[in-house]
Write an enzyme that holds these catalytic residues in place. Structure first.
Site, short mmCIF file in Angstrom:
data_model
loop_
_atom_site.label_atom_id
_atom_site.label_comp_id
_atom_site.label_asym_id
_atom_site.label_seq_id
_atom_site.Cartn_x
_atom_site.Cartn_y
_atom_site.Cartn_z
N LYS A 1 36.39 53.19 12.04
CA LYS A 1 37.55 52.39 11.66
C LYS A 1 38.61 53.36 11.14
CE LYS A 1 38.92 48.29 9.02
NZ LYS A 1 38.44 47.20 8.13
N ASP B 1 34.44 36.28 6.15
CA ASP B 1 34.94 36.16 7.52
C ASP B 1 33.76 36.02 8.49
OD1 ASP B 1 36.87 35.90 9.47
OD2 ASP B 1 37.16 38.05 9.74
#
Length: 372
Positions: free
Chosen positions: A90, A182
């Site tokens: 990431k 999420d």
């Protein structure tokens, strides 16, 4: 870089598998006094990243972008010393997290401290002048929604086996004071394309250690349309929002459609806030009584009455998983899933409103909007 787990990993695995003293509807899985939870609490309070001083490009070869993130992109990378070894990196643009550096720290700390077979493994963290890099294991087998669509005929037995892994990962997080915030099929990835590949929960960019919050409550409105719990939209919630999202995911896999649909996102949010689930859709008629019962306990608008992840794992529907006779897959469900996936306007839409960063008048406006 070979070590991916801390010296306390064995203790955490035992902790993850240990049953809570009481599995009840509307309870909580959080174990505040547990030694592992206390260890994580101290780590969060210290905010020590232990960033590697090595140049990440001396260790990894960066390949193509495999996903987009709010603060950057996620790239496939291979180890220079062993190109067959693949990782997900990431890449966080420091300019995009300026003023919100603490959120990045928390994401790294969560990755560093969690250790569960159904959660992606943390490898390391690096920084240079422009970017911060979080390296995790690479899960190249696609996400849970893609898998269900490709299978075309996903029976309850297989749905139960997959959802058992999902509930297990979430139960572990809740016990140690972490809310993922999420939960959705797209955030459960298979580690490879092998038939027996493990299912892993990924993306802790919105995760929160609620044990640090006043009365263990969270106020930031984050999540994904379709999956967000009603109390999140009201701005006062805790880890039990994840259990609602698991219920939505289970409903979707069983019927091929989400429980809350609308012409636009506002209509979807209105239906979520109403808490009225449509249990009359065509595919719902072929779902077993046990599965329906589990879904209804998870999609309970009042979090105080909602089933916990621990209680869900003890539900009769999961115990039926060991029996060979369950309803076969429904191709109608597969068509529904394909149609749902094709609605790109809903795909990857994130509720990125961070209430704590807004002014008082902006917060009031937001609350009024969600009050409908």
């Amino acid at each position: 870089m070979g070590a991916v787990c801390s010296s306390n990993s064995n203790n955490r695995k035992v902790h993850a598998d240990r049953k809570t003293t009481k599995s009840i509807y509307g309870g909580r899985d959080f174990q505040e006094d547990d030694p592992v939870t206390q260890e994580i609490l101290k780590a969060f309070q210290n905010n020590k990243l232990n960033v590697s001083k090595e140049n990440i490009r001396d260790i990894y070869d960066f390949k193509q972008i495999i996903a987009n993130a709010s603060s950057g992109v996620i790239r496939l990378a291979t180890l220079k010393s062993n190109p067959k070894k693949k990782y997900a990196v990431k890449c966080i643009d420091k300019l995009k997290i300026k003023g919100n550096y603490e959120k990045y720290i928390k994401e790294v700390e969560i990755y560093k401290l969690v250790d569960h077979p159904n959660i992606t493994r943390f490898i390391g963290v690096y920084e240079d002048e422009k970017f911060a890099y979080i390296v995790t294991e690479y899960c190249g087998g696609g996400d849970l929604l893609e898998y269900a669509i490709k299978k075309k005929s996903l029976g309850e037995k297989e749905v139960a086996a997959l959802m058992h892994k999902a509930f297990s990962a979430v139960r572990y997080l809740h016990r140690i004071g972490i809310a993922h915030r999420d939960i959705k099929p797209e955030n459960f990835l298979f580690e490879s394309e092998d038939e027996n590949a493990e299912l892993k929960l990924v993306d802790f960019g919105h995760s929160k250690f609620f044990g640090l919050e006043p009365e263990n409550k969270i106020t930031n409105i984050v999540g994904s349309y379709h999956y967000v719990a009603p109390e999140v939209l009201k701005g006062q919630y805790d880890e039990r929002c994840d259990n609602w999202s698991l219920g939505v995911t289970l409903y979707l896999l069983l019927t091929g459609s989400p429980p809350f649909e609308g012409r636009d996102n506002n209509e979807i949010l209105k239906k979520i806030l109403s808490g009225k689930v449509n249990y009359s859709k065509g595919a719902w008629g072929s779902v077993s009584i046990e599965a329906k019962n589990l879904v209804t306990h998870l999609l309970q608008p009042n979090p105080n009455k909602r089933m916990t992840a621990s209680a869900a794992l003890e539900h009769p529907w999961f115990k039926m998983n060991n029996q060979p006779v369950l309803k076969k897959g429904n191709e109608y469900v597969a068509r529904n899933l394909l149609n749902f996936r094709s609605q790109k306007k809903f795909r990857n839409e994130i509720l990125k409103v961070m209430v704590t960063n807004l002014k008082d008048d902006e917060i009031k406006s937001l609350r009024d909007t969600f009050r409908f």
